[in-house]
Design a protein around this motif. Sequence first.
Motif, short mmCIF file in Angstrom:
data_model
loop_
_atom_site.label_atom_id
_atom_site.label_comp_id
_atom_site.label_asym_id
_atom_site.label_seq_id
_atom_site.Cartn_x
_atom_site.Cartn_y
_atom_site.Cartn_z
N UNK A 132 -8.92 7.88 1.56
CA UNK A 132 -9.16 7.85 3.01
C UNK A 132 -8.91 9.27 3.48
N UNK A 171 -11.77 23.92 1.49
CA UNK A 171 -13.22 23.84 1.48
C UNK A 171 -13.56 22.87 2.61
N UNK A 172 -14.57 22.15 2.59
CA UNK A 172 -14.97 21.16 3.59
C UNK A 172 -15.67 21.83 4.77
N UNK A 224 -12.94 26.53 -4.48
CA UNK A 224 -11.95 25.96 -3.56
C UNK A 224 -10.55 25.92 -4.19
N UNK A 283 -11.32 14.62 -16.47
CA UNK A 283 -12.08 13.43 -16.06
C UNK A 283 -13.21 13.77 -15.07
N UNK A 332 -4.71 9.30 -10.61
CA UNK A 332 -5.24 8.50 -11.70
C UNK A 332 -4.51 8.81 -13.01
N UNK A 333 -4.39 10.12 -13.28
CA UNK A 333 -3.73 10.60 -14.49
C UNK A 333 -2.26 10.17 -14.52
N UNK A 361 -10.40 20.70 10.27
CA UNK A 361 -9.51 20.32 11.36
C UNK A 361 -8.65 19.12 10.95
N UNK A 373 -7.38 1.98 -5.89
CA UNK A 373 -7.36 3.32 -5.28
C UNK A 373 -8.23 3.32 -4.05
N UNK A 374 -7.79 3.87 -2.98
CA UNK A 374 -8.65 3.93 -1.80
C UNK A 374 -8.55 5.28 -1.13
N UNK A 389 -9.47 18.93 -13.77
CA UNK A 389 -8.98 17.94 -14.72
C UNK A 389 -10.19 17.40 -15.45
N UNK A 437 -3.08 0.66 -3.66
CA UNK A 437 -2.65 -0.69 -3.30
C UNK A 437 -2.22 -1.43 -4.56
N UNK A 477 -12.69 8.71 -11.57
CA UNK A 477 -11.63 7.88 -12.14
C UNK A 477 -12.17 6.72 -12.96
N UNK A 485 -13.69 18.44 8.88
CA UNK A 485 -12.72 18.08 7.85
C UNK A 485 -11.61 19.13 7.73
N UNK A 543 -7.14 12.59 -6.07
CA UNK A 543 -7.44 11.28 -6.65
C UNK A 543 -7.32 11.33 -8.18
N UNK A 544 -7.89 12.40 -8.75
CA UNK A 544 -7.88 12.53 -10.22
C UNK A 544 -6.44 12.65 -10.74
N UNK A 548 -6.21 27.30 1.70
CA UNK A 548 -7.61 27.71 1.57
C UNK A 548 -8.41 26.44 1.38
N UNK A 552 0.86 -1.18 0.00
CA UNK A 552 0.00 0.00 0.00
C UNK A 552 0.89 1.24 0.00
#
Lengths: 417, 417
Positions: A215, A389-390, B106, B113, A195-196, A396, A212-213, B111, A222, B72, A394, A191-192, A387, A183
């Motif tokens: 977290x 969002x969330x 944000x 995708x 992936x790219x 924190x 992809x995971x 990207x 993995x 993805x 999140x 994530x994107x 800066x 892992x």
Amino acid sequence: MKVGILTIGDELTHGMIQDTNSFLISREVTSERWHVTAIMAVGDDGNVIRDALKYLMERSDAVIVTGGLGPTADDKTTMSIARTFGLGLYTDESVLRHIKERFEKFRIAWTENNTKQAVFPQGAIPLYNPIGTAWGFSLKKGGKIIAVVPGVPAEVKRMVPQSVIPLLRAEFPEAVRYSAKRTIKLFGISEAKIDETIAGAGMDIPGISIGFYPRFPENHLVITSQGDDESSTLRNLDRAVARAIGRMKKYVFGYDDATLEGIVAALLTEKGLTLSVAESCTGGLITDRLTNIPGSSLFFDRGIIAYSNGSKMELLEVPAAVLERHGAVSEETAVLMARGVRKLGKTDVGLATTGIAGPTGGSEAKPVGTVFVAVAGEAESVCRTFHFRWDRRRIKEITSQWALEILRRFIVEGGAK
Amino acid sequence: MKVGILTIGDELTHGMIQDTNSFLISREVTSERWHVTAIMAVGDDGNVIRDALKYLMERSDAVIVTGGLGPTADDKTTMSIARTFGLGLYTDESVLRHIKERFEKFRIAWTENNTKQAVFPQGAIPLYNPIGTAWGFSLKKGGKIIAVVPGVPAEVKRMVPQSVIPLLRAEFPEAVRYSAKRTIKLFGISEAKIDETIAGAGMDIPGISIGFYPRFPENHLVITSQGDDESSTLRNLDRAVARAIGRMKKYVFGYDDATLEGIVAALLTEKGLTLSVAESCTGGLITDRLTNIPGSSLFFDRGIIAYSNGSKMELLEVPAAVLERHGAVSEETAVLMARGVRKLGKTDVGLATTGIAGPTGGSEAKPVGTVFVAVAGEAESVCRTFHFRWDRRRIKEITSQWALEILRRFIVEGGAK
């Protein structure tokens, strides 16, 4: 080899308990490099059990079933499985004797319905239960295996690795393969974007698969390698991992079971450095994470949760003029907090956060999600502006993550000494 | 009304994460008095998704699907559902605009995708996601409904009760029954004791059902009332709740969505009291929990994570002689820490913890799990001693819970002023 998982019990479909058995079994199956075709959970209903079992049998070489083996009327698994295959039932006298002995040993009054736990479909082989009363069983049908264990999580945890997996290995020797996985834990990259990057990394190595995971706020990649011999399996894994991290090295903070706080703790301990932390917007989350690590008292001296302006001035020596001119949420204040707590704790490093976690408190110039993270050593200090969002929680979480990451890089790059 | 649940993602069949979504959805469905036909989890594979969806559709009036809606290549849910019903895809321009605005707001690099998250099967109606980027959608086929939401648990928790359940109620008005529920949150009483108390509480009221949900370190009791008209449904619920809490009143700290930290925060704010916290073994977890509450800066002044003896002496004025004679983990030190932080922050109340969270550091006299929690007001201070079992993290969690509970009782009983 393909394996289906079926968990049985009204408590699952009624939302009474979280099904942890299928998770446990899917981990065991995956670690054999077998494939889980589908996981199903159904109530204690004969026709529904039959349909689900048929569905999984059609798509799998083996089906692992848990639940519904108890003594009461609502336990219908054995009967339903027998009916599905048109089989009669038999009572296994040695199992019955074993169950009765158990009742005597623990001085539990015998009730006749317990006899049911020694009843199996014709042709089934009982599976010993080392901790509970109900035995499991296995059944071979059309070259496929059905393995049934009780639904008590502690019993599943023992019986699946100790009885069921060895049984399946013995029945399907051609399915025993070499495999290895790693892992890769990333932070600070989307994530994107991962992936790219992976798409162009030349990952088409034999026997390699990638998962992809996300977290929050981390992303885990993995990489699994499987093959016919150990050395090529491991060699391919190493190649794949090297290619995957090649262009993302900077975002990789650890591997496998490592946590960011664990890595930072190990670095501090190894280098003999001490740390103090001053938190405003993270409110104690950074020190909470660091003190989850056993032995953190070796490097961690103190933390200041400086929520009020008064606490920033009195404890961290942030001048009133700075708070007035730049605000409590500013680069200037963050850096002075890091230096101040470092001085207060007489430690090698000081770490500080200040920001607006929301939902209120934002302004046009500094909206909710504006955060400053600073780290100070003997000679230098660094500060980063974010800066986010969330929502409040999140913000924190991601701030505590960035704080630990900035601290990690600061130590690795030699800023701490 | 019959509902099937389908969760999608390789992370589920690979045993990477515990599927909590289907549990959450089955609770929501059950509390509507609808029936869950089956719960299935499958990987990100188009044919497998199609087969599972067909299986559930044949047996249900509606299917709730989670997962596989991300940007993805391994997110295949939308495409698989469209193919299952022979539907084309369309891009919803207003959803696309909304997603792009979110990225701009944000400051996240766009990207291409991500466009995928605005693509839906022909005829589907997008479902707004209040916290994440990926929207869900609903689709009507042959009088049945498929409702799809992203797999992120926080998003499922919001979107299922706020969008999916109302949608199903509107589509199947004949399945709507009057129902109401109340969650009773208990702390400091064992599961077995609650079970025993409830058994003798006369809960056989028409239409009442009771669910029990241990949430370490809390226990939650969910009472659901259903009936043919609103007033009797609510009257029965009130009666059942009153009987249930009758003999356990002392352990009930809140109801429904209330958290212990939220209740303590509201109490402090309402009474105009200010608080400082000194933590040793909890390492910041108490202040982390309190600062999760918006507006906590109104009552929370500062926290001291006093890990070293030096920090206890310098910041909290615990005399070296006390630390030497009684130890850093002692009733004497805990009380002095609470008084010390109260004085340091010039607040109405001071709260303190000191203990041995393990795995090392225990002795015969003070084994791992020995914890002291103290609270100090103007006139009085109280201290409680605990001997916990559990691992390091759970000792931190249950200590933070007791600290907040002792503080709550202290305020309610008038000790703070």
